[in-house]
Design an enzyme around this catalytic site. Structure first.
Site, PDB file in Angstrom:
ATOM      1  N   TYR A 183     101.128  53.229  51.969  1.00 55.21           N
ATOM      2  CA  TYR A 183     100.123  54.256  52.275  1.00 55.21           C
ATOM      3  C   TYR A 183      98.993  53.532  53.009  1.00 55.21           C
ATOM      4  CZ  TYR A 183      96.553  57.844  51.074  1.00 55.21           C
ATOM      5  OH  TYR A 183      95.548  58.789  51.099  1.00 55.21           O
ATOM      6  N   LYS A 192     103.338  55.798  55.279  1.00 58.39           N
ATOM      7  CA  LYS A 192     102.492  56.975  55.495  1.00 58.39           C
ATOM      8  C   LYS A 192     101.301  56.502  56.320  1.00 58.39           C
ATOM      9  CE  LYS A 192      99.332  60.120  53.079  1.00 58.39           C
ATOM     10  NZ  LYS A 192      98.672  60.416  51.778  1.00 58.39           N
TER      11      LYS A 192
END
Length: 318
Positions: free
Chosen positions: A142, A170
């Site tokens: 992330y 992500k």
């Protein structure tokens, strides 16, 4: 620990973060959290990424993080994959939370870089390696430098992917080139997710596999529809029209981005959207407050215009 990701379904589609619900006294509401998960599943999301940033893990104790994740896993009951947010500054704590996620049946981990103290880049990369070696679940990085203060490059993702340390990313980043660079460097089988709503259309059109962000919490069915139009049906005209339809809520959600005032807060918008639907998520723990009445009314009008405020039968929290 070895990970044979070839036996797992390819990650794609809309993976929704989950709001952590609180009661009026700021105590954790597992029933409210379950109600929000039911809503997401009923709207057709393809997966869940609980306790990333939207789940407010920094406002929870270790025990509360585990309790909330257990409720989410139980409510999901295997219907969609769960990539649990188990990030912490401490590598040891991240490993402990990650082993708990594995023990209760999560499919993977979604990990930020260690935040606050901004460790050297090699320490950051070794953090991911140590979690991978200790836990043995697939890892989605992330990358959210606006929150962590640490930028992970596409080249570093490529290196970690080649080492079998990470298996998806992500990109919560305004630089849309991150998507195309990752696809070029990591190949067609590496899962890439748009992680910030304002770039979602462009990221999906460029070849991202899915979307994780605020709209997947605010209007999940519309996010699923847009993702399908761009990644499956390749229908750019309909996707563009839908994007322009959704854009007013994204503009409200990100209105304060980059400002010192920082109001309305994007998470308060997500929470108030759930409350307007009758989902009992409550208000964030202090210091984050709820939307003011004028912004709430603006949000209500936009959601009604999108056809999102329908009568709900979700069970209320205590």
């Amino acid at each position: 620990m070895s990970i044979d990701v070839s036996t797992k379904p390819r990650l794609s589609g809309v993976f929704a973060p989950t709001v952590t619900a609180f009661n009026n006294d700021e105590s954790l509401s597992t029933e409210g959290t379950r109600a929000f998960v039911r809503f997401l599943l009923e709207e057709g999301v393809n997966g869940l990424t609980p306790l990333g940033s939207a789940g407010e893990p920094i406002a929870l104790t270790m025990a509360e993080r585990m309790k909330a994740l257990e409720a989410i896993v139980e409510e999901t009951a295997g219907r969609v994959p769960i990539y649990a947010g188990t990030s912490d500054y401490s590598t040891a704590t991240t490993i402990e939370l990650s082993k708990h996620a594995r023990s209760i049946g999560c499919d993977g981990l979604m990990l930020m870089a260690p935040y606050l103290l901004k460790p050297p880049k090699q320490d950051v990369l070794n953090h991911f390696r140590r979690v991978r070696d200790s836990v043995g679940l697939p890892i989605m990085v992330y990358n959210v430098p606006v929150l962590t203060g640490i930028e992970i490059t596409a080249e570093e993702i490529q290196m970690l992917a080649a080492e079998d340390v990470v298996h998806a990313v992500k990109w919560s980043h305004m630089e849309i080139a991150k998507v195309q660079d990752t696809r070029l460097l990591c190949g067609k089988d590496f899962a890439i997710f748009a992680g910030i709503d304002i770039t979602a259309f462009a990221a999906l059109a460029l070849g991202a596999d899915g979307w994780i962000g605020g709209i997947p919490m605010i209007a999940p069915a519309l996010a699923v529809q847009l993702c399908r139009l761009l990644t499956k049906e390749k229908n750019l005209d309909e996707a563009r029209a839908l994007w322009l339809h959704i854009l007013p809520i994204i503009r409200l959600e990100y209105r304060a981005m980059g400002t010192n005032e920082a109001s309305p807060h994007w998470l308060a918008v997500c929470r108030e959207s759930a409350a307007l639907r009758g989902i009992p998520v409550g208000v964030s723990r202090a210091p984050l407050s709820r939307l003011d009445s004028a912004t709430t009314e603006e949000l209500r009008v936009i959601l009604e215009g999108l056809g999102q405020l329908k009568k709900t039968t979700l069970t209320a929290a205590v």
